[in-house]
Design a protein around this motif. Structure first.
Motif, PDB file in Angstrom:
ATOM      1  N   PHE A 264       0.816  -1.210   0.000  1.00 15.66           N
ATOM      2  CA  PHE A 264       0.000   0.000   0.000  1.00 15.66           C
ATOM      3  C   PHE A 264       0.851   1.261   0.000  1.00 15.66           C
ATOM      4  O   PHE A 264       0.515   2.235  -0.659  1.00 15.66           O
ATOM      5  CB  PHE A 264      -0.958   0.016   1.183  1.00 15.66           C
TER       6      PHE A 264
ATOM      7  N   VAL B  69       1.992   1.826  -3.527  1.00 18.37           N
ATOM      8  CA  VAL B  69       0.893   2.321  -4.360  1.00 18.37           C
ATOM      9  C   VAL B  69       0.606   3.773  -4.038  1.00 18.37           C
ATOM     10  O   VAL B  69       0.436   4.608  -4.935  1.00 18.37           O
ATOM     11  CB  VAL B  69      -0.373   1.449  -4.180  1.00 18.37           C
ATOM     12  N   GLU B  70       0.563   4.119  -2.752  1.00 12.00           N
ATOM     13  CA  GLU B  70       0.280   5.498  -2.361  1.00 12.00           C
ATOM     14  C   GLU B  70       1.363   6.449  -2.861  1.00 12.00           C
ATOM     15  O   GLU B  70       1.060   7.528  -3.366  1.00 12.00           O
ATOM     16  CB  GLU B  70       0.155   5.594  -0.843  1.00 12.00           C
TER      17      GLU B  70
ATOM     18  N   LEU C 195       0.791   6.995  -6.540  1.00  8.48           N
ATOM     19  CA  LEU C 195      -0.365   7.860  -6.784  1.00  8.48           C
ATOM     20  C   LEU C 195      -0.035   9.306  -6.485  1.00  8.48           C
ATOM     21  O   LEU C 195      -0.417  10.211  -7.226  1.00  8.48           O
ATOM     22  CB  LEU C 195      -1.553   7.408  -5.933  1.00  8.48           C
TER      23      LEU C 195
END
Length: 101
Positions: A89, A92-93, A96
Motif C-alpha cells: 500500500f 501504491v500510495e 499515486l
C-alpha cells in the motif's frame, strides 16, 4: 502557493477560496505571508498545526485503505498480515502521489 494557484487547483472562484482560507487561518491550519515575488500577492501554506492535521488525515486514509483492500491483496497476491500488505500500500500510495504532482 498563491491564492490564484490554489483556486485553480480547487477549480473554485477566488472569493470562495479567500473565504475558505479565512476560516482555515482562523483555526490555525494555514498561514498567509507576503509573496517574495510580488507585493500584491499573498502566499498560503500549512501551519505546523495544519501539517500535523494533514499527517493524521493521511494516516487515517491509509488505515481505511488497508482495511478495505487487505482481503483483496491477500486473495490475489497471496500476501497476508499487515506487515506484508502495508509495504504494498505504501508503494501504491507513493506512486499515486507522484502522479498527482
Amino acid at each position: 502557493m498563491n491564492l490564484r494557484s490554489l483556486g485553480d487547483a480547487l477549480a473554485s472562484r477566488p472569493s470562495s477560496v479567500s473565504r475558505l482560507c479565512d476560516r482555515m487561518e482562523a483555526v490555525g491550519l494555514i498561514r498567509r505571508v507576503p509573496s517574495s515575488t510580488s507585493r500584491r500577492e499573498v502566499e498560503v501554506g500549512l501551519s505546523p498545526l495544519g501539517e500535523q492535521v494533514l499527517g493524521e488525515l493521511r494516516d487515517h486514509r491509509a488505515r481505511l485503505r488497508l482495511a478495505a483492500l487487505s482481503p483483496f491483496v491477500e486473495r490475489v497476491l497471496g500476501i497476508t498480515g499487515v506487515s506484508g500488505v502495508l509495504p504494498v500500500f505504501r508503494g501504491v500510495e507513493e506512486a499515486l502521489e507522484a502522479d498527482a504532482v
